[in-house]
Design a protein around this motif. Structure first.
Motif, short mmCIF file in Angstrom:
data_model
loop_
_atom_site.label_atom_id
_atom_site.label_comp_id
_atom_site.label_asym_id
_atom_site.label_seq_id
_atom_site.Cartn_x
_atom_site.Cartn_y
_atom_site.Cartn_z
N GLN A 228 23.05 -8.73 27.40
CA GLN A 228 24.84 -9.03 26.94
C GLN A 228 24.59 -10.07 25.76
N ASP A 229 23.32 -10.72 25.58
CA ASP A 229 23.77 -12.32 24.83
C ASP A 229 23.15 -11.56 23.78
N ASP A 230 23.31 -10.28 23.28
CA ASP A 230 23.05 -10.22 22.17
C ASP A 230 24.23 -9.63 21.32
N GLU A 231 24.26 -10.28 20.53
CA GLU A 231 26.11 -10.49 19.50
C GLU A 231 25.75 -9.19 18.11
N ARG A 232 24.53 -9.37 17.77
CA ARG A 232 24.55 -8.47 16.61
C ARG A 232 25.56 -6.65 16.82
N LYS A 233 25.88 -6.62 15.80
CA LYS A 233 26.46 -5.16 15.28
C LYS A 233 25.74 -4.41 15.84
N ARG A 234 26.16 -3.31 16.54
CA ARG A 234 25.52 -2.32 16.53
C ARG A 234 26.09 -1.09 16.29
N PRO A 235 26.29 0.25 15.85
CA PRO A 235 24.62 0.87 15.34
C PRO A 235 24.98 -0.41 14.06
N SER A 236 23.74 -0.75 13.13
CA SER A 236 24.08 -0.97 11.71
C SER A 236 22.43 -1.67 11.71
N THR A 237 21.89 -1.45 10.47
CA THR A 237 21.01 -1.55 9.63
C THR A 237 20.77 -2.53 8.10
N ARG A 238 19.60 -3.23 8.19
CA ARG A 238 20.03 -3.97 7.61
C ARG A 238 18.48 -4.26 6.52
N ARG A 239 18.15 -4.57 5.42
CA ARG A 239 16.99 -4.87 4.82
C ARG A 239 16.28 -5.80 4.98
N ILE A 240 14.95 -5.45 5.04
CA ILE A 240 14.12 -6.80 5.60
C ILE A 240 12.65 -6.74 4.04
N THR B 109 0.69 -1.06 -0.12
CA THR B 109 0.21 0.08 0.02
C THR B 109 0.84 1.12 -0.07
N GLY B 110 1.48 1.10 1.02
CA GLY B 110 2.83 2.54 1.12
C GLY B 110 3.81 2.75 -0.01
N ASP B 111 4.28 1.62 -0.53
CA ASP B 111 5.72 1.54 -1.41
C ASP B 111 6.95 2.09 -0.69
N LEU B 112 6.34 1.21 0.60
CA LEU B 112 7.43 1.62 1.35
C LEU B 112 8.98 0.85 1.38
N GLU B 113 10.20 0.98 1.44
CA GLU B 113 11.01 -0.19 1.82
C GLU B 113 11.49 -0.07 2.46
N ILE B 114 11.46 -1.97 3.62
CA ILE B 114 11.48 -2.13 5.29
C ILE B 114 13.30 -2.43 5.77
N SER B 115 13.11 -1.98 6.93
CA SER B 115 14.75 -2.11 7.15
C SER B 115 14.67 -2.32 8.80
N LEU B 116 15.25 -2.68 9.44
CA LEU B 116 15.56 -3.15 10.75
C LEU B 116 17.16 -2.35 11.34
N HIS B 117 16.56 -1.44 12.07
CA HIS B 117 17.99 -0.71 12.63
C HIS B 117 18.23 -0.96 13.52
N LEU B 118 19.47 -1.43 14.13
CA LEU B 118 20.05 -1.89 15.13
C LEU B 118 20.30 -0.04 16.26
N PRO C 292 15.20 -2.20 23.72
CA PRO C 292 14.29 -0.59 23.01
C PRO C 292 14.83 0.04 22.16
N HIS C 293 15.64 -0.48 22.00
CA HIS C 293 17.13 0.30 20.35
C HIS C 293 16.84 -0.23 19.04
N ASP C 294 16.16 -2.11 18.83
CA ASP C 294 15.24 -2.09 18.03
C ASP C 294 15.21 -1.24 17.25
N TYR C 295 14.43 -0.86 16.02
CA TYR C 295 13.51 -0.36 15.35
C TYR C 295 12.95 -0.61 13.72
#
Length: 169
Positions: free
Chosen positions: A131-143, A112-121, A159-162
């Motif tokens: 401490q168990d979250d080993e994902r790199k921060r800051p980072s953004t990847r396409r969904i 509907t919105g023709d938007l591109e979606i990403s996950l931003h940490l 709370p820092h995941d968008y």
């Protein structure tokens, strides 16, 4: 409505499952869709739609369907932790129903919105990320699919995941 973290409030659809001992009762609160209210407030594009509605993100976007279809939403920002509340609040937590939530969210934003979606940490400046979250921060990847959204909602989030949606140029 019940008080939450940092003075937040939330709508309660499923009774005490959400608010436990903090649930003192229910109040009817008048609502209006973004499709109805935004054009009356400002007859132009909505630059950034930041949704922080404690699990009601999908319902808020349903109420912005016309704005999305007319490409009047330039970008949207959703807290993963808050959207997880709506995703988890499916009838009896059935996995296929949770996927319907992700699919509808995906279709509203991308179709509907023709938007591109990403996950931003975002960077963890407040030490709220496990401490168990080993994902790199800051980072953004396409969904790339509703299944990707499901995978995001299934895992622990901070709370820092968008989820960030933006117009495709």
């Amino acid at each position: 409505y019940f008080p939450g973290h940092n003075g937040e409030g939330t709508t309660v659809r499923a009774g005490e499952a959400h608010c436990g001992d903090n649930c003192a009762g229910f109040s009817e609160i008048d609502t209006i869709t973004l499709d109805t209210s935004w054009p009356a407030l400002r007859p132009g594009p909505l630059d950034i739609l930041k949704l922080s509605v404690n699990g009601e993100e999908l319902n808020a976007l349903r109420g912005a369907r016309a704005l999305l279809s007319r490409r009047q939403v330039c970008s949207a920002l959703v807290h993963v932790v808050k959207a997880q509340r709506g995703w988890a609040d499916t009838p009896t937590g059935i996995e296929s129903e949770q996927h319907k939530f992700s699919s509808e969210l995906w279709n509203l934003l991308t179709g509907t919105g023709d938007l591109e979606i990403s996950l931003h940490l975002d960077e963890d400046t407040t030490r709220q990320v496990s401490q168990d979250d080993e994902r790199k921060r800051p980072s953004t990847r396409r969904i790339r699919s509703a299944s990707d959204l499901d995978a995001i909602f299934k895992r622990d989030a901070s709370p820092h995941d968008y989820i960030v949606a933006r117009q495709i140029q």
